[in-house]
Design an enzyme around this catalytic site. Structure first.
Site, short mmCIF file in Angstrom:
data_model
loop_
_atom_site.label_atom_id
_atom_site.label_comp_id
_atom_site.label_asym_id
_atom_site.label_seq_id
_atom_site.Cartn_x
_atom_site.Cartn_y
_atom_site.Cartn_z
N LYS A 233 0.92 -1.24 -0.04
CA LYS A 233 0.07 0.02 -0.16
C LYS A 233 0.85 1.22 0.01
CE LYS A 233 -2.04 2.92 3.23
NZ LYS A 233 -2.54 3.28 4.78
N ASN A 234 1.93 1.33 0.74
CA ASN A 234 2.71 2.50 0.88
C ASN A 234 3.71 2.58 -0.35
OD1 ASN A 234 1.57 3.11 3.48
ND2 ASN A 234 3.24 1.94 4.68
N ARG B 129 -4.22 10.58 4.07
CA ARG B 129 -3.17 11.86 4.09
C ARG B 129 -2.16 11.62 2.65
NH1 ARG B 129 -0.38 14.69 7.72
NH2 ARG B 129 1.79 14.80 7.15
N CYS C 72 -5.50 8.37 9.36
CA CYS C 72 -5.48 7.79 10.65
C CYS C 72 -5.01 9.10 11.66
CB CYS C 72 -4.41 6.83 10.81
SG CYS C 72 -5.03 5.35 10.08
N ASP D 24 4.53 1.31 11.95
CA ASP D 24 3.69 0.61 11.62
C ASP D 24 3.35 -0.93 12.10
OD1 ASP D 24 2.59 2.89 10.33
OD2 ASP D 24 2.96 2.27 8.15
N VAL E 70 8.98 7.90 16.04
CA VAL E 70 8.40 8.34 14.97
C VAL E 70 7.08 9.09 15.03
CG1 VAL E 70 7.59 7.85 12.68
CG2 VAL E 70 9.42 6.65 13.75
#
EC number: 2.5.1.7
Length: 423
Positions: free
Chosen positions: A21-22, A92, A116, A305, A327
């Site tokens: 996805k990223n 985002r 999120c 994540d 982070v």
């Protein structure tokens, strides 16, 4: 909002990992940079991907998405330069279309992005970077407008923090700007390398992805290409931790093991049995595993994540652990939910202190973001009795066929719609 019902299950068997996805999101945004056809393979069917495709379509792009084969084809001109709030508020990563559109057609505007709710995630790094490469940035009634201006022959963008989104945004935008752009303190994630590979296939001249210094030599025009998206290391890590936390064993396929070195280091310290192959990994839970201390850091450090998921695993470890989040320092909404299930955890500043317990107990908990929701599903599968995870629509933003994949591993899991997932 819907819910997921799970009961105690030992996960075992095989699971195939989807495209990342990223990677998919910035690659889709980069396809804006040419009118020629860009074809992407291994595109995961996710609500976030659908949102990005909708954004591309609203600009005038032609987008074909074969969901059965995971193929997306993008082509055509940009005719609309304003992105609608209804789309931007969902995600985002939508912000990363601002620079490419403005670079190609002269200007673009967008509301501030959503996504999120996991703490402060400012877009300042993006905007300062765009200014450094010649854009005029203005604000009007909650919207950001970027106008292409005059760029210096050599522009240096220093990122105060190695932001993945800002690195990707500046890389893509600079690809068709004149002169050289140097990104210092760039993010080093595998997804950055994947984006560089796509851009270079399109005719860009980008070097250094995977290091802290990226150089972009602008070209006048990009062209179409074909590209296969890398496997999703976060999805892989989620199922690996799920197998281990439920005292199971299994094989996770279609991965690049080198992308998860920080996870292997942590899991091996706890006593987990890890056998890495060329593009898969076999994992087995020991009868008892041990606590450890983790620093969550930008890549190649332990990924933020996977922080919620690893907390579940450590909550059942023999001994104490600490997890320090460097982070997103307030990314701990899931801790209170795990405590309700019997976990022994407390938060002091940006560190979670964990004392392992023998069992977790099922109850009703609430998903607060994408990865937290996945973590609570794992906790429910490891817990005694029945667990209901509410507000679970987040999970469909980042995990393709998540119910089916958990079921294939032997999970007792059921999704109860309360509003159909947007896929």
């Amino acid at each position: 909002m819907g819910s997921i019902i799970v009961e105690r299950s030992k996960l075992s068997g095989e699971v195939e990992i989807s495209g990342a996805k990223n990677s998919a999101l910035p690659l889709l945004a980069a396809a804006l940079l040419t009118e020629e056809e860009v074809t992407l393979y291994k595109v995961p069917v996710l609500s976030d991907v659908e949102t990005m495709i909708d954004i591309l379509r609203t600009t005038g792009k032609d987008v074909f998405f074969d969901k059965h084969k995971g193929i997306v084809k993008i082509s055509g001109k940009i005719s609309i330069t304003h992105i609608q709030y209804e789309l931007v508020r969902k995600m985002r990563a939508s912000f990363n279309v601002l620079g490419p559109i403005a670079a190609l057609v002269g200007e673009a505007s967008t509301p501030l992005p959503g996504g999120c709710a996991i703490g402060a995630r400012p877009v300042d790094f993006h905007l300062e970077g765009l200014k450094k490469i010649g854009f005029e940035i203005s604000f009007d009634h909650g919207e950001i407008r970027a106008k292409r201006g005059k760029k210096e022959e050599e522009s240096v963008v220093y990122l105060p923090f190695p932001s993945v989104g800002a690195t990707e945004h500046i890389m893509s935008t600079a690809a068709i700007l004149p002169g050289k752009t140097i990104i210092e303190n760039a993010a080093m994630e595998p997804e950055i390398i994947d984006l560089q590979n796509l851009l270079n296939k399109m005719g860009a001249k980008v070097y250094g992805a995977g290091t802290s210094k990226i150089i972009v030599e602008g070209v006048e025009k990009l062209h179409g290409c074909e590209h296969t998206i890398i496997p999703d290391r976060i999805e892989a890590g989620t199922y690996i931790i799920g197998i281990l936390a439920t005292k199971g064993e299994g094989i996770v396929k279609n991965i690049i093991p080198e992308h998860l070195e920080a996870l292997w280091f942590v899991l091996e310290k706890t006593g987990a049995i890890i056998k890495k192959g060329e593009n898969e990994v076999e994992v087995k839970s020991p009868d008892k595993w041990y606590g450890c201390d983790i620093n969550v850091l930008p890549y190649p450090g332990f990924p933020t994540d996977l922080q919620p998921q690893i907390l579940v695993y450590l909550s059942l470890a023999d001994g104490s652990s600490t997890v320090t989040e460097n982070v997103f320092k307030t990314r701990f909404a899931h801790v209170a939910e795990l405590v309700r299930m019997g976990a022994n955890m407390k938060i002091i500043e940006n560190t979670v202190f964990i004392n392992g317990v023998e069992k977790l107990y099922g109850t009703t908990v609430m998903g607060t973001d994408l990865r937290a929701t996945a973590a609570l599903v794992i906790a429910g599968l490891a817990a005694e009795d029945r667990t209901e995870v509410t507000s679970v629509e987040h999970i469909f933003r980042g995990y393709e066929n998540v119910i089916e994949k958990f079921s294939k591993l032997g999970a007792s899991i059921k999704y109860i719609p309360g509003g159909v997932p947007e896929i």
